[in-house]
Design an enzyme around this catalytic site. Structure first.
Site, mmCIF file in Angstrom:
data_model
loop_
_atom_site.group_PDB
_atom_site.id
_atom_site.type_symbol
_atom_site.label_atom_id
_atom_site.label_comp_id
_atom_site.label_asym_id
_atom_site.label_seq_id
_atom_site.Cartn_x
_atom_site.Cartn_y
_atom_site.Cartn_z
ATOM 1 N N HIS B 56 47.598 7.275 0.290
ATOM 2 C CA HIS B 56 46.890 7.194 -0.997
ATOM 3 C C HIS B 56 45.563 7.961 -0.956
ATOM 4 C CE1 HIS B 56 49.860 4.176 -1.731
ATOM 5 N NE2 HIS B 56 49.357 3.364 -0.819
ATOM 6 N N HIS B 218 53.554 3.201 -4.405
ATOM 7 C CA HIS B 218 54.504 3.417 -3.303
ATOM 8 C C HIS B 218 55.879 3.753 -3.860
ATOM 9 C CE1 HIS B 218 51.518 0.323 -2.279
ATOM 10 N NE2 HIS B 218 51.394 1.003 -1.171
#
Lengths: 330, 330
Positions: B56, B218
């Site tokens: 991320h 995700h």
């Protein structure tokens, strides 16, 4: 088609509206396609102007602001801006101290900036120009006679921008910009093709499991295609190729730029490999910038740019800058 | 396979080596996987610690530095860090003023940070904890009970980080972090799946010409799949969904974050559309941040995060910050 757009025809205009909304400290002339420092013209300051085809953001519009560019002129995606943009930008940022055009070496850019220079000079603006041609991958290319201009543009814009911000005269800013340009070399590697809004899909064919060494930032062909290599092997090849041409005898300034779609996680791993190769070659790294700075839409891959950095360049590199894409100390 | 890596097993470790090379002002404990402010512990200052699965970036390691996090603990890609990382980080950054854990709401993260809190408290560190659960797309999800934590994490880390930097005590930093978290909502849209290093290809199947509304960072399923929409239609849907839940009565702080592979050119166009929708709904935008900040590897798409911002939050938002991923005024 995985583009986040409305229609291909208005992509640049809509991006400029977004820049205007997000950055109230900039002046965005959407109709004429110019991004300007909100406080332009800055009294007594040399005006720095760059531009080129869109699709390489944050280059150039994201580098407008204190300590860097005074104006950027975006063309259509992968297409040169027109002379009228640069002429208007020159008139808007010139405070009487003159302007410097920073031009990436692509035939259309070179011709249009040359024409703009003549037109601006006719209007009484003193104009100097510096060409950036740092990509050692190939001599001549799809859109270029000689070497292509890529990552070194960021170094030129930052370092010359700091000198202009400090009040240096045009002659010195131009000489410095030329020195940075001539002291820099780049090499890029693509792991996937990019997709333009107009095409809606890959602009060239790069089969899965292959990479292209020496890719251009518009997908122009590089040196060769190979089966997929590791991050370490790619760093070996790219850094070696740059060093063979650059032959630094002191510290370098390093840019490891993503081309658009390579995650920062991978990019930092690659930056670590670039540092490893430089350490093996006993080249000290004075500063390193890692991120998506000189991109090619959603191309996966990365480029390495090194600059033989003297003390003046490093001091100006460290000087405060406040732009959407590059910001520190201000 | 278009990953710029050596082998999947060492991706996180190699990225940390790159972070260490590029940012000499940070301390990177590669073996224990902790990124620390180089000057930690800062005397009298509350220590801010976050962490989560890698993939991320720049969240969280890229937000370590003056005015933001004191330490970040990266897990494997899309996998929670282990309690030992947070315990070590707490010991390293605690100056006696205590530490605040900033935790995104994923089951593994929540459990591991809770365990770490108990362990650190046993070692005599005062620990507070705040949960970020801002994603209005779904209740419960693949890895989550309740709402997922996404873009608001950046707001919490920046604003609480500024308060901690200013010397506020733990109790006030914690209360502020909770207020920011509870005042923020997000919604994300995927135009392509992401590819993890381990898998080497897309982690889920999203056919060309379709998008997923409400995607998780995700790749967890969102609300629904639809045929491709325009940037304007996506902004209408995302902003509307956020506003229906947030119900702001004053100005908002806005984050338009790319998920990884969407070019900045498109992202700014989308930011313009987000501003258009907010103007239509008569919601004033106090500040806007546009870029790849809370990403999902090489996923194409974007998320919108809005925070009901009061004057204190805006003042702290504007305060100087100096991290690899977010930097201004310092």
């Amino acid at each position: 088609m995985r583009q986040l757009i409305n229609v291909p025809e208005t992509v640049v205009e809509e991006a400029l509206r977004g820049v205007a909304a997000a950055h109230p400290d900039l002046t965005v002339d959407v109709e004429n396609r110019i991004v300007l420092r909100g406080d332009a013209p800055v009294a007594g300051k040399v005006g720095l102007i760059s531009g080129g085809g869109s699709g390489h953001e944050p280059l150039h519009g994201g580098f407008v602001g204190f300590g860097m560019l005074d104006a950027a002129c975006p063309g259509e995606v992968f297409t040169s801006p027109v002379p009228d943009q640069m002429v208007r930008a020159a008139a808007a940022v010139d405070s009487g101290a003159g302007v410097l055009f920073i031009v990436k070496n692509y035939t259309g850019d070179v011709l249009n900036f040359q024409m703009a220079q003549e037109m601006a000079e006719d209007e009484g603006v003193q104009v100097a120009s510096v060409l950036v041609a740092d990509d050692v991958a190939v001599e001549d290319s799809t859109h270029t006679a000689g070497r292509r201009g890529t990552g070194a543009t960021l170094f030129v814009e930052k370092i010359a921008g700091a000198a202009a911000q400090a009040g240096e005269p045009l002659e010195r800013v131009e000489a410095l910009a030329r020195r940075v340009s001539e002291s820099s070399r780049s090499f890029g590697v693509a792991l996937s093709a990019c997709s333009t809004p107009a095409k809606g899909g890959p602009t060239f064919d790069l089969p899965a499991g292959e990479l292209e060494l020496g890719i251009g930032i518009h997908g122009e062909p590089g040196r060769e295609r190979r089966a997929m290599m590791t991050s370490g092997e790619i760093a070996d090849f790219a850094v070696q190729t740059v060093l063979d041409d650059l032959r630094p005898e002191g510290p370098v300034l390093a840019l490891v730029s993503g081309l658009g779609a390579t995650p920062l996680l991978e990019l930092y791993g690659f930056a670590g490999e670039v540092h490893r190769v430089l350490a093996e070659r006993r080249v000290p790294v004075a500063r390193t910038l890692v991120g998506n700075y000189v991109t090619s839409l959603d191309m996966a891959g990365a480029s390495v740019t090194l600059c033989r950095a003297d003390e003046e360049m490093l001091r100006l590199w460290d000087a405060p800058v406040a732009t959407p894409g590059l910001r520190w100390g201000a």
